[in-house]
Scaffold this active site. Structure first.
Site, PDB file in Angstrom:
ATOM      1  NE  ARG A 291       3.547  38.555 -37.333  1.00  0.00           N
ATOM      2  CZ  ARG A 291       3.803  37.255 -37.359  1.00  0.00           C
ATOM      3  NH1 ARG A 291       4.032  36.635 -38.510  1.00  0.00           N
ATOM      4  NH2 ARG A 291       3.860  36.572 -36.234  1.00  0.00           N
TER       5      ARG A 291
ATOM      6  CG  LEU B 141      -1.198  37.252 -47.702  1.00  0.00           C
ATOM      7  CD1 LEU B 141      -2.716  37.112 -47.699  1.00  0.00           C
ATOM      8  CD2 LEU B 141      -0.807  38.667 -47.284  1.00  0.00           C
ATOM      9  CG  ASP B 142       3.579  36.423 -42.161  1.00  0.00           C
ATOM     10  OD1 ASP B 142       4.380  36.153 -43.082  1.00  0.00           O
ATOM     11  OD2 ASP B 142       3.776  37.325 -41.323  1.00  0.00           O
ATOM     12  CG  PHE B 143       0.051  29.801 -40.326  1.00  0.00           C
ATOM     13  CD1 PHE B 143      -0.742  28.858 -40.951  1.00  0.00           C
ATOM     14  CD2 PHE B 143      -0.001  29.912 -38.942  1.00  0.00           C
ATOM     15  CE1 PHE B 143      -1.588  28.032 -40.201  1.00  0.00           C
ATOM     16  CE2 PHE B 143      -0.831  29.100 -38.197  1.00  0.00           C
ATOM     17  CZ  PHE B 143      -1.634  28.158 -38.819  1.00  0.00           C
TER      18      PHE B 143
END
Length: 302
Positions: free
Chosen positions: A177, A66-68
């Site tokens: 995104r 998962l992205d930051f």
């Protein structure tokens, strides 16, 4: 969620072989930077020191990424065999994921399939970003597909916003995104894909809500609490309900979006509209396998 700290790790599921955490939106999974000491890795070591495996690079076997700035359900395997069983699920496309997001503006279509191919941005100053095919500097774009369903229309800090359910049917970096930005509805608080304009919100509003991994050892099925409700964030004011989240998740369970049988039943016209050719499917499978091997090679069984 409360501000991130070493001891506020939220556990959604735990067994002898797996832990699923509700990752905080403001913490990295791991970091090689000496100054970034507060990571999900360090939280796990603090909470479960007896479960850390010194034989692995990160101490824990993270099954996916998962992205930051993305919160939500993240699965951790606690031994080599368990990690291998998850690897097989990703390889065979039997994992089901669904995300929640708040996006800018009001999306007109209640349901939409997004099929922009995504590649690496090679433009100077933007090399940390991905981009859609046709963008200047877009290198090696690959076919992508995301499903978007509108949940609610409302306002975020007084500006029009839409709450949506997102399903990534391929696995490209930053896919959701990039796809939301490409249709003119970037995710609220996405500093990167708003080109540094959307900086007011305290976080990016993307959350891994539902995760189902039918491993050979056990069925892992969790939902991470929805953070995009007024009781958690008073800046979000829903005004008009379109779809009930619980009903959509039940439909998703029934369809088995990532299941192999879905590919056999898929409408040919939908395949053509998204340019999903046999070559594309092969390419996607190869990329998925490469992605899995990158994360699991040190512990996945031969």
């Amino acid at each position: 969620m409360e501000p991130v700290s070493i001891d506020n790790l939220s556990i959604l599921y735990q067994s002898e072989d797996f832990i699923v955490v509700n990752k905080h939106w403001d913490v990295r999974i791991d970091s090689k930077m000496w100054y970034e000491k507060l990571t999900l890795q360090s939280q796990l070591k603090y909470r479960f020191p007896e479960l850390a495996d010194p034989g692995t690079y990160y101490g824990f076997r993270f099954c996916h990424q998962l992205d930051f700035s993305t919160s939500g359900a993240l699965c951790v395997a606690l031994n080599r065999e368990a990690a291998g069983s998850v690897y097989k699920c990703f390889k065979n496309r039997t994992v089901t994921k669904a995300y929640l997001a708040l996006v800018r503006g009001h999306i007109q279509e209640a349901k939409r399939t997004i099929c922009f191919a995504i590649g690496k941005n090679t433009t100077e100053g933007l090399t940390h970003m991905m981009c859609i095919e046709g963008t200047d500097g877009c290198k090696s774009p690959k076919p992508c597909r995301s499903e978007l369903i509108v949940l609610e229309y409302g306002l975020y800090s007084g500006e029009p916003a839409t709450k949506v359910l997102l399903q990534p049917l391929t696995g490209r970096t930053h896919q959701l995104r990039v796809h939301c930005s490409a249709i003119g509805h970037p995710i609220v608080g996405d500093f990167t894909y708003s080109f540094k304009k959307d900086s007011a919100p305290y976080r990016m509003m993307l959350h891994a809500y539902y995760l189902c991994i039918p491993t050979s050892k056990e069925l892992i099925e969790v939902s991470a609490p929805d953070p995009f409700v007024p009781s958690f964030d008073s800046s979000w004011v829903p005004q008009h309900l379109i779809h009930h989240l619980d009903e959509l998740i039940q439909e998703l369970k029934g369809k088995g979006i990532w299941a192999g049988e879905e590919e056999k039943q898929e409408d040919p016209s939908a395949v053509l509209s998204c340019e999903v050719t046999p070559e594309t499917k092969t390419q996607e499978m190869e990329e998925q396998q490469t992605h899995c091997k990158q994360w699991l090679s040190e512990w996945a069984p031969e």
